[in-house]
Design an enzyme around this catalytic site. Structure first.
Site, PDB file in Angstrom:
ATOM      1  N   GLU A 182       0.840  -1.221   0.000  1.00 55.49           N
ATOM      2  CA  GLU A 182       0.000   0.000   0.000  1.00 55.49           C
ATOM      3  C   GLU A 182       0.870   1.264   0.000  1.00 55.49           C
ATOM      4  OE1 GLU A 182      -2.792  -0.252   3.302  1.00 55.49           O
ATOM      5  OE2 GLU A 182      -4.268  -1.009   1.880  1.00 55.49           O
ATOM      6  N   GLU A 262      -6.656  -8.143  -0.403  1.00 55.82           N
ATOM      7  CA  GLU A 262      -7.036  -8.141   1.013  1.00 55.82           C
ATOM      8  C   GLU A 262      -8.537  -7.916   1.113  1.00 55.82           C
ATOM      9  OE1 GLU A 262      -4.806  -5.548   3.518  1.00 55.82           O
ATOM     10  OE2 GLU A 262      -2.888  -6.006   2.560  1.00 55.82           O
TER      11      GLU A 262
HETATM   12  C1  LIG Z   1      -6.717   1.054  10.242  1.00 57.00           C
HETATM   13  C2  LIG Z   1      -5.640   0.360   9.474  1.00 57.00           C
HETATM   14  C3  LIG Z   1      -5.203   1.206   8.323  1.00 57.00           C
HETATM   15  C4  LIG Z   1      -4.070   0.569   7.583  1.00 57.00           C
HETATM   16  N1  LIG Z   1      -4.220  -0.863   7.360  1.00 57.00           N
HETATM   17  C5  LIG Z   1      -5.015  -1.437   6.470  1.00 57.00           C
HETATM   18  S1  LIG Z   1      -6.184  -0.768   5.707  1.00 57.00           S
HETATM   19  N2  LIG Z   1      -4.696  -2.683   6.076  1.00 57.00           N
HETATM   20  C6  LIG Z   1      -4.029  -2.893   4.795  1.00 57.00           C
HETATM   21  C7  LIG Z   1      -2.630  -3.411   5.061  1.00 57.00           C
HETATM   22  O1  LIG Z   1      -2.034  -3.765   3.820  1.00 57.00           O
HETATM   23  C8  LIG Z   1      -2.681  -4.627   5.934  1.00 57.00           C
HETATM   24  O2  LIG Z   1      -1.339  -4.988   6.241  1.00 57.00           O
HETATM   25  C9  LIG Z   1      -3.446  -4.339   7.238  1.00 57.00           C
HETATM   26  O3  LIG Z   1      -2.783  -3.336   7.963  1.00 57.00           O
HETATM   27  C10 LIG Z   1      -4.859  -3.860   6.891  1.00 57.00           C
HETATM   28  C11 LIG Z   1      -5.708  -3.620   8.122  1.00 57.00           C
HETATM   29  O4  LIG Z   1      -5.779  -4.839   8.835  1.00 57.00           O
END
Ligand SMILES: CCCCNC(=S)N1C[C@H](O)[C@@H](O)[C@@H](O)[C@H]1CO
Length: 608
Positions: A182, A262
């Site tokens: 991300e 995801e």
């Molecule tokens: C509130 C969490 C914001 C960032 N994380 C998000 S969206 N996510 C995407 C991330 O790639 C994953 O590793 C996880 O961290 C998941 C949340 O479980």
């Protein structure tokens, strides 16, 4: 055809053995918007399991439960800080033995989607980056800061050589590798950083592996997170609109497979906040919507596990929000590894989309043999049973064309499918032509059955398989994948009972496996099984191969079942491989008398 010609044909076939090379490929088909594994269309239904959150003794249990839920792949993060506690000090032992985890997944027949970061987020301490990076106070993480890149490259030069031999193209089970995580959500937005990582991953993993990125399904997040040379995928949960979310992916990747890397089955917990809870029905419906689109899905998390020791991370949204020790995530498999209502809901959805021919990984574990023209059983050292011959239509066939085989070259029966739809049966001394139509690239399968080698009367060796070349409107079909099928071994190891979720099945035309269990009435006596409305196939009970049934041809209408193979007081496993077509509501009958002759008295039991 006289013997010399057959002999010549055979010699020709034998001469072609040098062309038999193992085919191991995992690629994107940008024409047909899908993945292709060994040349065949492939879709993964995957789940995230983080080995760093599960004690090693429980790895097998968790992965087996994932497999038995009907998933065919596991998505794995590699936390850098879990393996390099101090600069240049590495630990891959015990719970940190990532190679053992990957090899265990392979042993269980699971493919792997690997996410080595170097940043992984994951509510893991510093998103997987080692805390010692911060000894240089002005370091700029996740950027082309030389101090950061030097540490990243040193780490990747240790990790990725462990990964390379496990890549699918090298005989392993890793089908794709994610670069960063991300990145489009990070403020730095440094494309040179992604470009550097791409260079390092390619240098250490080689040119064939499929490299990809994952970003939130928003165009603005994809802007900085994607890069030419890395296939862009998205992530979103059941509260998102599937069409809009994949529309964001299509903005970057107009062609290629739809991928949700995801699909949030639950969510993380913060200290002071409520335990996450996401409806099983909502999660299952979203999964069904994506599978209906033909999308590839990874469920984040399938099993969350625990943030042992000091490994929990934190989010910052203007306020510091530490994450709890439990990473239960309201996932299908609970923190303690127990199946939940959500797991069964997901399994039911997957069972509606499970494709039996995707089980070639189980039935042909050594993978297909690639050959310009078909090879016979003896060339690939297959003695009995079945082989699957697979190729693609070389061109659009919009009007029906003649698929034909030289006379007597089908040894002995060939069940033909196009895009997994049954087209008919080619026969040794009978029908050697079928009319088919389809699009270029459509998968043409011939399931070839050996009906038994001649035991008397012939003055030639009774070789088996496709002894000649198939043609389409008189033009030879080339570039075949040949799968020797080890069906008995798979059934004796518990397939498909352990793998295929139980679901109410309706009969279908063409080759398909049907499984079930039954209880004996407290006795294990000899009996006879009848196949009302079935056509032709093979029967196994408790792993014992009872032989061929062919009520359609007769004369015998039942198979003898020795009492010695039956179990009393516990379920008996039954597996049927129907080759031409099961009845709409398939069932079997157990009788206390054999039916040796095909009766035409149209008794209810004979009803088709
Ligand atoms: C509130 C969490 C914001 C960032 N994380 C998000 S969206 N996510 C995407 C991330 O790639 C994953 O590793 C996880 O961290 C998941 C949340 O479980």
């Amino acid at each position: 055809m006289g013997l010399p010609a057959l002999g010549l044909l055979l010699a020709a076939a034998l001469l072609r053995t040098e062309a038999a090379l193992p085919a191991r490929s995992f690629q994107i088909d940008f024409e047909r918007d899908c993945f292709r594994k060994d040349g065949a269309p492939f879709r993964y239904v995957s789940g995230s399991v983080h080995y760093a959150r599960v004690p090693r003794p429980a790895w097998r249990d968790r992965l087996l439960r994932l497999y038995m839920a009907g998933l065919n792949a596991v998505q794995v993060y590699v936390p850098w800080n879990y393996h390099e506690p101090q600069p240049g000090v590495y630990d891959f032992t015990g719970d940190r033995d990532v190679e053992a985890f990957l090899d265990l997944a392979a042993e269980l027949g699971l493919l792997v989607i690997l996410r080595p970061g170097p940043y992984i987020c994951a509510e893991w301490e510093m998103g997987g980056l080692p805390a010692w990076l911060l000894w240089k106070a002005d370091i700029i993480l996740r950027s082309t800061d030389p101090a950061y890149l030097a540490a990243v490259d040193a780490w990747l030069h240790v990790l990725l050589p462990k990964v390379k031999p496990r890549l699918y193209q090298h005989g392993g089970n890793i089908i794709s590798v994610q670069v960063e995580n991300e990145y489009g959500s990070y403020y730095a937005c440094d494309p040179s950083y992604l470009q550097h990582l791409l260079g390092t991953f390619r240098a250490l993993l080689g040119p064939e592996v499929l490299l990809f990125t994952t970003d939130g399904a928003q165009v603005e997040e994809l802007r900085c997170g994607t890069l030419q040379g890395l296939y862009a995928t998205v992530d979103f949960g059941p509260d998102s609109n599937v069409t809009e979310a994949f529309g964001a992916q299509r903005h970057i990747e107009p062609r290629g497979p739809l991928v949700n890397s995801e699909y949030y089955t639950g969510w993380l917990d913060y200290w002071g906040g409520p335990h996450a809870s996401t409806s099983a029905t909502l999660v299952a419906q979203g999964l069904a919507d994506m599978l209906q689109l033909g999308a590839n899905v990874n469920m984040y998390m399938f099993h969350g596990g625990t943030n042992f020791a000091y490994w929990s991370g934190a989010d910052f949204k203007g306020q510091y929000k530490p994450v709890t020790t439990s990473y239960d995530y309201d996932a299908p498999l609970s923190e303690a590894g127990d199946p939940t209502e959500k797991l069964f809901a997901i399994r039911t959805v997957i069972s509606k989309y499970a494709d039996l021919l995707d089980v070639l990984d189980v039935l042909s574990p050594s993978g297909p043999i690639q050959s310009q023209f078909p090879l016979i059983f003896e060339t690939v050292k297959q003695a009995h049973g079945f082989m699957l011959y697979r190729t693609q239509l070389p061109r659009d066939i919009l009007a029906p064309a003649t698929l034909s085989a030289p006379p007597h070259s089908i040894c002995d029966r060939g069940y033909v499918m196009l895009q997994k739809e049954y087209q008919g049966t080619l026969e040794r001394d009978g029908q050697t032509e079928l009319r088919v139509k389809g699009k270029a690239g459509d998968t043409l399968d011939v399931l070839l059955e050996n009906m038994g080698r001649i035991s008397f009367g012939a003055n030639f060796s009774d070789f088996k398989g496709l002894l000649g070349n198939l043609s389409l409107d008189s033009r030879l079909l080339r570039k075949w994948l040949i799968y020797p099928l080890a069906i008995d071994a798979a059934i004796q190891q518990g397939w498909p009972h352990a793998a295929l979720p139980k679901s109410s099945c309706r009969g279908r035309a063409g080759p398909a496996f049907y499984t079930g269990t039954f209880e004996t009435p407290g006795i294990a006596w000899d009996t006879f099984v009848k196949f009302p409305g079935w056509s032709k196939g093979q029967l196994w009970i408790n792993g014992f191969n009872l032989g061929r049934y062919w009520p359609h041809q007769g004369p015998q209408q039942t198979l003898f079942v020795p009492g010695s193979i039956l179990r009393v007081g516990c379920p008996n496993n039954i597996t049927v491989l129907e080759l031409e077509g099961a009845p709409p509501n398939p069932f079997l009958l157990f009788l206390d008398q054999p039916l040796f002759n095909r009766t035409f008295n149209h008794s209810p039991m004979d009803k088709e």
